[in-house]
Write an enzyme that holds these catalytic residues in place. Structure first.
Site, PDB file in Angstrom:
ATOM      1  N   ASP A  34       1.176  -1.553  -0.507  1.00 48.59           N
ATOM      2  CA  ASP A  34       0.289  -0.053   0.081  1.00 48.59           C
ATOM      3  C   ASP A  34       1.284   0.796   0.264  1.00 48.59           C
ATOM      4  OD1 ASP A  34      -1.716  -2.228   0.135  1.00 48.59           O
ATOM      5  OD2 ASP A  34      -2.950  -1.287   2.530  1.00 48.59           O
ATOM      6  N   ASP A  55       0.066  -4.792  -3.968  1.00 49.21           N
ATOM      7  CA  ASP A  55      -0.535  -4.230  -4.536  1.00 49.21           C
ATOM      8  C   ASP A  55      -0.191  -2.638  -3.800  1.00 49.21           C
ATOM      9  OD1 ASP A  55      -3.150  -6.062  -4.047  1.00 49.21           O
ATOM     10  OD2 ASP A  55      -3.720  -6.156  -2.962  1.00 49.21           O
ATOM     11  N   ARG A 112      -4.109  -6.641  -9.899  1.00 50.55           N
ATOM     12  CA  ARG A 112      -5.321  -7.264  -9.811  1.00 50.55           C
ATOM     13  C   ARG A 112      -6.407  -6.424  -9.514  1.00 50.55           C
ATOM     14  NH1 ARG A 112      -4.485 -10.588  -4.005  1.00 50.55           N
ATOM     15  NH2 ARG A 112      -3.372  -8.770  -2.770  1.00 50.55           N
ATOM     16  N   TRP A 114      -9.120  -4.531  -7.348  1.00 58.27           N
ATOM     17  CA  TRP A 114      -9.546  -4.709  -6.308  1.00 58.27           C
ATOM     18  C   TRP A 114     -11.188  -4.303  -6.262  1.00 58.27           C
ATOM     19  CZ3 TRP A 114      -8.253   0.667  -2.671  1.00 58.27           C
ATOM     20  CH2 TRP A 114      -7.988   0.632  -1.319  1.00 58.27           C
TER      21      TRP A 114
END
Length: 207
Positions: A34, A55, A112, A114
């Site tokens: 993050d 991510d 990917r 979210w």
């Protein structure tokens, strides 16, 4: 390095220097997960260094990252874009960027979804061998494969392996790519341009 943001009032950028006035910053970010939360409004980032693992560029804004260096520290996913509807104009575009790794091979995904309609484009981007041949992950939800929009356009490097990419991602045609490979993606209104005006501002050497 240049970073320009156009935020809505509730905008957030986690673990990141930001401004609601669109003032340029020199930015390098170093986190594992993050790293960069681009979740509201419109952002333009240029010549920035961003590293992480899981991510590490995520949210639901409309963002153009140009000439940026993306570094994958370990196994994970570069992006987790969370567009909620096919009518939503948000998404991330990586234009003329570089993706590097830690010397290992085939351990990182480009992204990917979210949100079920996550949208990410990598265009004219050099990809290190750290990128998995499949490229994209469905977040263990096969239904995301019907709605996520994961595209590539004229990328290169050992991590660019279109023949083995996830079958539900694809290479854009020239006419399809036009909407993504210019500043118009984040600054589409010629009657009220924000990015063009900000980029024309001269920053004094003493700043």
């Amino acid at each position: 390095m240049l970073i320009l943001f156009r935020f809505q009032p509730s905008s957030k950028v986690q673990n990141f220097c930001y401004t609601s006035q669109g003032v340029p910053f020199s930015v390098q970010t170093f986190f594992v997960q993050d790293t960069l939360y681009l979740h509201h409004g419109k952002q333009y980032l240029r010549d920035c260094y961003i590293e992480g693992s899981v991510d590490f560029i995520f949210g639901n804004s409309t963002a153009l990252l140009e000439h940026c260096h993306i570094h994958c520290k370990s196994q994970g996913f570069i992006t987790a874009q969370s567009r909620k509807s096919s009518q939503d104009s948000t998404g991330y575009v990586f234009l003329r960027c570089i993706i590097t790794g830690n010397g290992g091979t085939s351990y990182a995904y480009l992204g990917r979804p979210w949100g079920p309609f996550g949208r990410v484009v990598f265009a004219y981007t050099w990809m290190d061998a750290c990128i998995k041949p499949v490229g994209w992950h469905n977040w263990d939800k096969s239904e995301n494969e019907r709605s996520a929009c994961f595209y590539e356009y004229r990328c290169s490097g050992p991590g660019c392996c279109l023949t083995n990419r996830a079958t539900w991602s694809r290479e854009l045609l020239d006419e399809e790519a036009e909407q993504f490979i210019s500043h118009l993606f984040v600054d589409p209104d010629p009657s009220c341009p924000w990015l063009a005006q900000k980029m024309a501002i001269r920053v004094p050497h003493s700043a």
